[in-house]
Design an enzyme around this catalytic site. Sequence first.
Site, PDB file in Angstrom:
ATOM      1  N   ARG A  84       0.843  -1.199   0.000  1.00  0.00           N
ATOM      2  CA  ARG A  84       0.000   0.000   0.000  1.00  0.00           C
ATOM      3  C   ARG A  84       0.884   1.259   0.000  1.00  0.00           C
ATOM      4  O   ARG A  84       0.465   2.325  -0.446  1.00  0.00           O
ATOM      5  CB  ARG A  84      -0.953  -0.003   1.178  1.00  0.00           C
ATOM      6  CG  ARG A  84      -0.268   0.156   2.524  1.00  0.00           C
ATOM      7  CD  ARG A  84      -0.518   1.526   3.112  1.00  0.00           C
ATOM      8  NE  ARG A  84       0.373   1.760   4.228  1.00  0.00           N
ATOM      9  CZ  ARG A  84       0.986   2.905   4.437  1.00  0.00           C
ATOM     10  NH1 ARG A  84       0.839   3.914   3.633  1.00  0.00           N
ATOM     11  NH2 ARG A  84       1.778   3.049   5.470  1.00  0.00           N
ATOM     12  N   TRP A 156      14.293   7.104   8.355  1.00  0.00           N
ATOM     13  CA  TRP A 156      13.032   6.350   8.201  1.00  0.00           C
ATOM     14  C   TRP A 156      12.312   6.705   6.911  1.00  0.00           C
ATOM     15  O   TRP A 156      11.102   6.821   6.895  1.00  0.00           O
ATOM     16  CB  TRP A 156      12.066   6.598   9.372  1.00  0.00           C
ATOM     17  CG  TRP A 156      12.633   6.328  10.717  1.00  0.00           C
ATOM     18  CD1 TRP A 156      12.800   7.228  11.721  1.00  0.00           C
ATOM     19  CD2 TRP A 156      13.097   5.074  11.216  1.00  0.00           C
ATOM     20  NE1 TRP A 156      13.352   6.628  12.820  1.00  0.00           N
ATOM     21  CE2 TRP A 156      13.541   5.291  12.534  1.00  0.00           C
ATOM     22  CE3 TRP A 156      13.193   3.780  10.680  1.00  0.00           C
ATOM     23  CZ2 TRP A 156      14.071   4.279  13.320  1.00  0.00           C
ATOM     24  CZ3 TRP A 156      13.720   2.772  11.465  1.00  0.00           C
ATOM     25  CH2 TRP A 156      14.146   3.024  12.765  1.00  0.00           C
ATOM     26  N   GLU A 364       3.399   8.614   9.523  1.00  0.00           N
ATOM     27  CA  GLU A 364       2.546   9.705   9.018  1.00  0.00           C
ATOM     28  C   GLU A 364       1.759  10.379  10.126  1.00  0.00           C
ATOM     29  O   GLU A 364       0.580  10.672   9.990  1.00  0.00           O
ATOM     30  CB  GLU A 364       1.568   9.160   7.971  1.00  0.00           C
ATOM     31  CG  GLU A 364       2.312   8.454   6.872  1.00  0.00           C
ATOM     32  CD  GLU A 364       1.974   8.993   5.523  1.00  0.00           C
ATOM     33  OE1 GLU A 364       1.654  10.203   5.438  1.00  0.00           O
ATOM     34  OE2 GLU A 364       2.044   8.232   4.561  1.00  0.00           O
ATOM     35  N   GLY A 365       2.421  10.617  11.214  1.00  0.00           N
ATOM     36  CA  GLY A 365       1.764  11.248  12.362  1.00  0.00           C
ATOM     37  C   GLY A 365       1.354  10.177  13.340  1.00  0.00           C
ATOM     38  O   GLY A 365       0.577   9.289  13.010  1.00  0.00           O
TER      39      GLY A 365
HETATM   40  C1  LIG Z   1       8.140   2.060   8.529  1.00  0.00           C
HETATM   41  C2  LIG Z   1       8.282   3.536   8.594  1.00  0.00           C
HETATM   42  C3  LIG Z   1       8.301   4.281   7.416  1.00  0.00           C
HETATM   43  C4  LIG Z   1       8.442   5.680   7.464  1.00  0.00           C
HETATM   44  N1  LIG Z   1       8.462   6.369   6.286  1.00  0.00           N
HETATM   45  C5  LIG Z   1       8.690   7.708   6.313  1.00  0.00           C
HETATM   46  C6  LIG Z   1       8.823   8.461   5.092  1.00  0.00           C
HETATM   47  O1  LIG Z   1       8.677   7.913   3.988  1.00  0.00           O
HETATM   48  N2  LIG Z   1       9.118   9.769   5.163  1.00  0.00           N
HETATM   49  C7  LIG Z   1       9.269  10.431   6.363  1.00  0.00           C
HETATM   50  O2  LIG Z   1       9.537  11.604   6.350  1.00  0.00           O
HETATM   51  N3  LIG Z   1       9.144   9.758   7.518  1.00  0.00           N
HETATM   52  C8  LIG Z   1       8.859   8.415   7.539  1.00  0.00           C
HETATM   53  N4  LIG Z   1       8.738   7.730   8.717  1.00  0.00           N
HETATM   54  C9  LIG Z   1       8.879   8.443   9.978  1.00  0.00           C
HETATM   55  C10 LIG Z   1       7.561   8.728  10.672  1.00  0.00           C
HETATM   56  O3  LIG Z   1       6.804   9.643   9.940  1.00  0.00           O
HETATM   57  C11 LIG Z   1       7.877   9.209  12.086  1.00  0.00           C
HETATM   58  O4  LIG Z   1       8.338   8.076  12.770  1.00  0.00           O
HETATM   59  C12 LIG Z   1       6.713   9.849  12.781  1.00  0.00           C
HETATM   60  O5  LIG Z   1       6.456  11.101  12.251  1.00  0.00           O
HETATM   61  C13 LIG Z   1       6.926   9.962  14.293  1.00  0.00           C
HETATM   62  O6  LIG Z   1       8.159  10.518  14.593  1.00  0.00           O
HETATM   63  P1  LIG Z   1       9.159   9.818  15.642  1.00  0.00           P
HETATM   64  O7  LIG Z   1       9.221   8.406  15.301  1.00  0.00           O
HETATM   65  O8  LIG Z   1      10.382  10.591  15.650  1.00  0.00           O
HETATM   66  O9  LIG Z   1       8.426   9.935  17.017  1.00  0.00           O
HETATM   67  P2  LIG Z   1       8.468  11.146  18.052  1.00  0.00           P
HETATM   68  O10 LIG Z   1       7.964  12.373  17.408  1.00  0.00           O
HETATM   69  O11 LIG Z   1       9.794  11.213  18.696  1.00  0.00           O
HETATM   70  O12 LIG Z   1       7.399  10.670  19.104  1.00  0.00           O
HETATM   71  C14 LIG Z   1       7.720   9.780  20.179  1.00  0.00           C
HETATM   72  C15 LIG Z   1       6.460   9.621  21.030  1.00  0.00           C
HETATM   73  O13 LIG Z   1       6.100  10.884  21.573  1.00  0.00           O
HETATM   74  C16 LIG Z   1       4.799  11.234  21.238  1.00  0.00           C
HETATM   75  N5  LIG Z   1       4.695  12.662  20.990  1.00  0.00           N
HETATM   76  C17 LIG Z   1       5.558  13.453  20.285  1.00  0.00           C
HETATM   77  N6  LIG Z   1       5.122  14.705  20.258  1.00  0.00           N
HETATM   78  C18 LIG Z   1       3.956  14.730  20.950  1.00  0.00           C
HETATM   79  C19 LIG Z   1       3.005  15.734  21.265  1.00  0.00           C
HETATM   80  N7  LIG Z   1       3.156  16.983  20.827  1.00  0.00           N
HETATM   81  N8  LIG Z   1       1.930  15.374  21.993  1.00  0.00           N
HETATM   82  C20 LIG Z   1       1.762  14.111  22.431  1.00  0.00           C
HETATM   83  N9  LIG Z   1       2.613  13.121  22.142  1.00  0.00           N
HETATM   84  C21 LIG Z   1       3.705  13.431  21.427  1.00  0.00           C
HETATM   85  C22 LIG Z   1       4.485  10.418  19.992  1.00  0.00           C
HETATM   86  O14 LIG Z   1       3.109  10.177  19.861  1.00  0.00           O
HETATM   87  C23 LIG Z   1       5.250   9.143  20.245  1.00  0.00           C
HETATM   88  O15 LIG Z   1       4.487   8.281  21.015  1.00  0.00           O
HETATM   89  C24 LIG Z   1       8.564   6.344   8.707  1.00  0.00           C
HETATM   90  C25 LIG Z   1       8.531   5.595   9.887  1.00  0.00           C
HETATM   91  C26 LIG Z   1       8.397   4.212   9.843  1.00  0.00           C
HETATM   92  C27 LIG Z   1       8.359   3.473  11.117  1.00  0.00           C
END
Ligand SMILES: Cc1cc2nc3c(=O)[nH]c(=O)nc-3n(C[C@H](O)[C@H](O)[C@H](O)COP(=O)(O)OP(=O)(O)OC[C@H]3O[C@@H](n4cnc5c(N)ncnc54)[C@H](O)[C@@H]3O)c2cc1C
Lengths: 385, 255
Positions: A84, A156, A364-365
Site C-alpha cells: 500500500r 526512516w 505519518e503522524g
Molecule cells: C516504517 C516507517 C516508514 C516511514 N516512512 C517515512 C517516510 O517515507 N518519510 C518520512 O519523512 N518519515 C517516515 N517515517 C517516519 C515517521 O513519519 C515518524 O516516525 C513519525 O512522524 C513519528 O516521529 P518519531 O518516530 O520521531 O516519534 P516522536 O515524534 O519522537 O514521538 C515519540 C512519542 O512521543 C509522542 N509525541 C511526540 N510529540 C507529541 C506531542 N506533541 N503530543 C503528544 N505526544 C507526542 C508520539 O506520539 C510518540 O508516542 C517512517 C517511519 C516508519 C516506522
Amino acid sequence: MDFGLTEEQQMVQDMAKRFAEDEIAPYIEEDEENHHYRREILTKMGELGLLGWSIPEEYGGNGMGWMEAVTALYEIAKVHTSWRLSISGNCWGPAFTINEYGTEEQKQKYIPGLVSGEFVGSFAITEANVGSDVGAMKTTAEDKGDHWLLNGSKMWISGGHTCDVGLVYAVTREGGGVKGLSCFVIDYRDIEGCERIPIHSKVGMWPAPTSELVFENCKIPKDALLGEEGKGFQICMWMLNNTRMGCATGSAALAAACGEGAAQYCNERIQFGQPIGKFQAIQHQIATLKLEEDAAKYLVYRAAWLKENKLPSQQATSIAKVYGCKAAVEGANLAMKIYGAYGYSTEYPCGRWLRDAKQFETLEGTSNIHMGIIGGIELGYQPNR
Amino acid sequence: MGNIVVAIKQVFDTEAVIAISGGKISDQGVKLVVNPFDEFAIEEALKIKEAGGADEVTIVSVGGEKAPEAIRTALAMGADKGIHVDISSLGVIDEFVAAEYLAKAIATVPYDLVLAGRIAIDDGSSQVAVRAAEVLGIPSVSSILKLDIAGSTATVSREIDGGTETIEIPIPALFTAQKGLNEPRLPSMMGIMKAKKKDLTVLTPADLGVDATAKSNVLEYSLPPARAAGKKLTGEAADTAAELAKLLREEAKVI
Ligand SMILES: Cc1cc2nc3c(=O)[nH]c(=O)nc-3n(C[C@H](O)[C@H](O)[C@H](O)COP(=O)(O)OP(=O)(O)OC[C@H]3O[C@@H](n4cnc5c(N)ncnc54)[C@H](O)[C@@H]3O)c2cc1C
C-alpha cells in the site's frame, strides 16, 4: 446518501483484488523472508493505472479520484500491507504534490514517470532527532546562486534507497519552523553527495524498503525548488493530509484481513467436537473484529468522499487514521489469539499482521499527534482544512 | 482482417455459494463475473488486434439485465464495442434458443473471426458457441490452445488424448478458447474509464426477429449431497496402513 459502489468502482475493486491475488500474494512469503522489494510489482501497478489517482490525464493520470483510490488501495493492502506504501510513495506523496505546487516543467518531468511506475518515488521529512515536530528539522538547503546545497540527514524514509525521485523538505531560512522550510524535488539518479543507507532493523514491513539519507554538500539544481521558498511547511502539511489516507486505508484493510482470516479459521478449527466459532466467546471476538473492520472502512470512505468533493477533510482524515490503526492493532491481536499456537507460528500470517499493524501507530503522524489534530479542530483551536 | 466478435457470458463467481430456492438457482447476493474461459477469448481477440491483425473487437453477450456489466469489463480490457441481447423477458431458455440469439446478434456486425470460451462454468454445456457457428454456417474448432491467422486461413492447435492436433481452417470461423491459450489481462484504470464511453447496443428479442422456443426443459436442480463424514482407521499401524491402501484403491479409487 449512497453506501454502494458504482459499477466502475466495483470494477476497480475486482481488478485490484485480482491484481493483489495474482501479482502480490504469490511472493509474500519469499519477499518477507528476504526483506526483498520486488520492483516489478510497482511497474505492474503503474501499467494498470494503480499509481495515477487524482492526477490530470495529460500527465498520465488514470482519470479517477479518491473513492476509487481507497477502494483499490484497500484490496491491495488487505493482501499485503507493504504494497500500500507505493500509492503514497509515488502518487499521493510526490506526484500529487508536484501537480499542486510544481511548475509546468516539473510536472512534465516527474509526474508521468511516477504515475507509470517508471520511477520509484519517496518523500523525506523525518530526521533522526525530528519526528512529530516537523518544524524543528535541521537539514538545510543553502541558496548558492546557481544551485542549492543540501546538508543534513533524513531518517526512516520509505523507498529512500530504492527511489529515483522524491521530495525532500529542508530549512532555507534561519531558524526553520513554519516560515523557514522549503520543499525540493530531488532526482536521485542525477546528484552527488547523497548517501542512501538501507535500514534493516524494522520490526515489520519487510518488503517495503526504508532508509537513511545523508546529504553532504549535495548540489541540487536551482529549479529543484517545489513551490515557493519558505512555504515548505505548508506544502508538507498539505501533502500529509493526502498521504495519510494511505495509512488510514491500509490499516482499515489490515483489520479486514485479520477479520476474514480469523473467521475462516474459526470455521475450520475443531475443538471439543465443534468448530471453535460455535463458542460464544469466540463469536464475540469475531464480532469485535467485524465492528472494527466496518467502522474503520467507512471512516476511510467518509474522508475520501470529503477529499473528492474538495471539502475540509483534515479532521476526518485524522479520525480515519487513528481509528484504522486501532482497528489494525486490535484486529491483529485478536487474530493471533484466535489462531492459537498457529497464530504464533510464522507459517501463518498473524505475526506479519501484528508486525505490520504496529507501524501505523507511528507512521505519518503518531496517534497522539492525530488525536491532537482531532481535538484541536473540535475545540476551535485550529481550522479544519 | 476486419472485425473479431467475442461471445461472452456472465456467470456466478467461482467462489459463489450455490443455493436453490423455489426450484431455481438463486442469484441472491451472488457476485457475477465474466465467464473465466471467455476471458481467454477476449484476450486473444485483443492480442490479434494489437498485433495489427484486426480493426475492431466487438463483444456480444446474450443475457439478463446485469450482462452489460460483463460487457463493460471486456470493454475495459480493451474491446471496442458491445452488443447485449437482453433476454430478461424470455424466462428460461435452452442452448438451442441461446445459440439462435447469439448467432443473430453476431450477424448484426461484420466478422471475420468469432471467439468464445470453451465452456461456461455455470451450466457447463459447451454447446452454445459451436451451435451458433452452425446457425451462422461457419466452421468451428473447440478448445483451442493456439491461434495463428495468415490471410484467410487460421491455424489452430488443440490438445487431444496423448498429444496436440493442429488444424488449418478457412475464416470466417468460430473458435472456443481453452485455458492456456493466453494470460488474460486485467482491465487497467484507464481502460475502466474508457469503457464508460464505448458503444453498448442493447437488442431485444423482437429486434433480432428470432423465432425459437426451447427444445429441452430442465426438470429439476439439485445440490450435490453434503460431504460424508471422514472415516477413522484405528488399530496397529501396519494393519491400518494396509486398510488405508485398500480403501484408497477400492473405495476412493485414487490409487
Ligand atoms: C516504517 C516507517 C516508514 C516511514 N516512512 C517515512 C517516510 O517515507 N518519510 C518520512 O519523512 N518519515 C517516515 N517515517 C517516519 C515517521 O513519519 C515518524 O516516525 C513519525 O512522524 C513519528 O516521529 P518519531 O518516530 O520521531 O516519534 P516522536 O515524534 O519522537 O514521538 C515519540 C512519542 O512521543 C509522542 N509525541 C511526540 N510529540 C507529541 C506531542 N506533541 N503530543 C503528544 N505526544 C507526542 C508520539 O506520539 C510518540 O508516542 C517512517 C517511519 C516508519 C516506522
